[in-house]
Design an enzyme around this catalytic site. Structure first.
Site, PDB file in Angstrom:
ATOM      1  N   LYS A  13      45.434  46.157  32.974  1.00 47.38           N
ATOM      2  CA  LYS A  13      45.306  46.525  34.446  1.00 47.38           C
ATOM      3  C   LYS A  13      45.355  48.103  34.665  1.00 47.38           C
ATOM      4  O   LYS A  13      44.795  48.428  35.614  1.00 47.38           O
ATOM      5  CB  LYS A  13      46.449  45.905  35.126  1.00 47.38           C
ATOM      6  CG  LYS A  13      47.682  45.813  34.430  1.00 47.38           C
ATOM      7  CD  LYS A  13      48.436  44.477  33.655  1.00 47.38           C
ATOM      8  CE  LYS A  13      49.217  44.753  32.899  1.00 47.38           C
ATOM      9  NZ  LYS A  13      49.695  43.527  32.080  1.00 47.38           N
TER      10      LYS A  13
ATOM     11  N   LYS B 216      47.639  45.778  39.808  1.00 44.27           N
ATOM     12  CA  LYS B 216      47.118  44.444  40.079  1.00 44.27           C
ATOM     13  C   LYS B 216      46.579  44.318  41.576  1.00 44.27           C
ATOM     14  O   LYS B 216      45.472  43.888  41.544  1.00 44.27           O
ATOM     15  CB  LYS B 216      48.052  43.412  39.583  1.00 44.27           C
ATOM     16  CG  LYS B 216      48.370  43.136  38.116  1.00 44.27           C
ATOM     17  CD  LYS B 216      49.543  42.456  37.762  1.00 44.27           C
ATOM     18  CE  LYS B 216      49.860  42.373  36.293  1.00 44.27           C
ATOM     19  NZ  LYS B 216      51.091  41.682  35.969  1.00 44.27           N
TER      20      LYS B 216
HETATM   21  N1  HSE Z   1      54.390  42.772  32.640  1.00 42.75           N
HETATM   22  C1  HSE Z   1      53.315  42.072  33.154  1.00 42.75           C
HETATM   23  C2  HSE Z   1      54.245  40.911  34.071  1.00 42.75           C
HETATM   24  C3  HSE Z   1      52.559  41.280  31.917  1.00 42.75           C
HETATM   25  O1  HSE Z   1      55.218  40.662  33.854  1.00 42.75           O
HETATM   26  O2  HSE Z   1      53.736  40.105  34.932  1.00 42.75           O
HETATM   27  C4  HSE Z   1      51.460  40.589  32.591  1.00 42.75           C
HETATM   28  O3  HSE Z   1      50.737  41.252  33.146  1.00 42.75           O
END
Ligand code: HSE
Length: 448
Positions: free
Chosen positions: A137, A237
């Site tokens: 991402k 995201k």
């Molecule tokens: N570290 C991220 C989370 C992993 O906990 O959502 C998935 O993108």
């Protein structure tokens, strides 16, 4: 991996036909089933990369069918570390140039994470005419426009379903299934680690540190959990989702981001008394002038919200379309196999669209595209120490109106309330002007 791999490969050669490429002079090989024979390389054999190798092997026959009979052979795995045992016929390599210079590798999976050297490797692969699939991402949020443009120029694909929501289908539904809508708003619980931590705090009164440790042990957290708990992962995201929904690149530096490290069990209790929960929400909205507002922050959401009951490592993404109304996508947002599932689906899509660019991407933007967060409208939850007997009356006057939240404090020196809605500029100015209260926690209230 399949014992018949080697024979499928040889049989493929018996059937191969040289196809003169009009555009790039590449050569295509055909599999016995009449589909293409495509080689895949994985860069990064960590949690997700190893899951991808496992899925490609486990569901080989099924994947061939879904790929319009294309044979997908895992040829290389690039990683700087040493591993025991080879997955199938794949070869572990440490030199990226082997992938770059092998014309037989048509699809590259990037599961290294981080911006460098992933960015340089992915750009080089696209420029060499290879399609790339990534779960990274940070890469898409920072360099999506540039990489999509490079893919466009080379008539290859750059796909990243796994970069948001782990195993939840969201990129493809937004770009295809909801294509008839004008999407006006998107919001969600986008980080599994912080949702897991908040859930343990809400339901088990567990400490932040203990919950983070469990999330790390389960492989949910990023290598450096700062990216999770400070909200950077959710920010990346929401940037990807907003870019896709609204058509222009939203860069992480333009999105105000706040994590969950300051949330206390007292706030969790107050949220419960108010009638809701605290969740880390990433959100973006299209404004009437074409610009967007976007933010990541802990938020009080009412228990009647569709997002309120999304617990543990689960993610949920609410997409508000002008024709559909609200559509919510829910599922496992992190973890090895859910994320690998989304990566392999993109690999299959690359095979189906081999030498055909999918119509998919967005334009670049300038610094004025995302509005200053101080101009966004919200209301606030404030938990504060009271420094004078008339403190709450003065707060009521400063904010227009406040609504007290029942808060048990035997000494009566701490109170919690929510404010009326106003711009953040007005609300934080009012808060600064009140020397009769000392804020202990300030959290936005949202109405998703
Ligand atoms: N570290 C991220 C989370 C992993 O906990 O959502 C998935 O993108």
């Amino acid at each position: 991996m399949r014992p018949e791999n080697a024979s499928a490969f040889s049989a493929g050669y018996l059937y191969f036909r040289f196809i003169p490429r009009r555009l790039y002079g590449k050569i295509s090989y055909y599999s016995p089933g009449g589909g293409l024979f495509l080689n895949v390389a994985i860069m990064g054999y960590g949690t997700v990369g190893s899951g991808v190798a496992e899925l490609l092997a486990k569901h080989h026959e099924h994947i061939v069918k879904k790929s319009t009979q294309s044979e997908l052979e895992l040829k290389y795995i690039l990683d700087i570390r040493d591993f025991d045992g080879l997955p199938g016929n794949a070869v572990f390599i440490k030199d990226f140039d082997i992938i770059l210079n092998d014309p037989a590798v048509q699809i590259v999976v990037e599961t290294m994470g981080g911006l460098h050297p992933a960015y340089e490797y992915v750009l080089a692969c696209l420029k060499a005419g290879k399609s790339v699939v990534t779960s990274n991402k940070e890469l898409v949020a920072e360099k999506g426009y540039e990489l999509l443009t490079a893919a466009e120029e080379m008539n290859v694909n750059f796909l990243f379903e796994a970069s948001v929501g782990g195993g939840i289908p969201i990129i493809r539904p937004i770009s295809q299934c909801l294509a008839a809508n004008e999407i006006v708003e998107i919001a969600g619980i986008l980080n599994g680690t912080t949702n897991f931590i908040l859930t343990r705090m809400i339901h088990d009164s567990m400490s932040f540190e203990a919950a983070l440790k469990i999330a790390q042990d389960n492989g949910y957290a990023e290598k450096d959990p700062t990216a999770d708990i400070e909200g950077h992962d959710a920010c990346r995201k929401i940037c990807i989702l907003a870019s896709l929904c609204f058509g222009k690149h939203v860069y992480p530096k333009s999105v105000y981001t706040e994590g969950i490290t300051k949330i206390t069990l007292d706030d969790v209790e107050c949220a419960h008394a108010w009638g809701g929960v605290i969740k880390l929400i990433g959100r973006a909205k299209k404004l009437p002038d074409g610009r967007i507002s976007a933010m990541v922050s802990p938020s009080l959401i009412h228990s009647s919200s569709q997002l309120a009951s999304v617990d543990d490592v689960f993610n949920a993404i609410l997409v508000r379309g002008d024709a559909t109304g609200d559509v919510v996508f829910y599922g496992r947002g992190a973890g090895k196999m859910p994320t690998a599932s989304a990566v392999v689906a993109d690999v299959i899509d690359c095979a189906k669209h081999h030498e055909r660019k999918k119509l998919f991407g967005w334009a670049d933007s300038d610094d004025s595209y995302v509005v200053d967060r101080l101009d966004t409208v919200t209301s606030l939850y404030v938990r504060c120490a009271l420094k004078s007997p008339d403190a709450l009356a003065r707060a009521d006057a400063a904010f227009g109106e406040i609504v007290r939240i029942p808060y048990f404090d035997p000494e009566g020196s701490i109170a919690a309330f929510t404010t009326a809605a106003a711009t953040e500029r007005e609300l934080f100015a009012a808060l600064d002007s009140l020397d009769c209260i000392e804020p202990l926690s300030v959290i936005r209230v949202t109405d998703y």
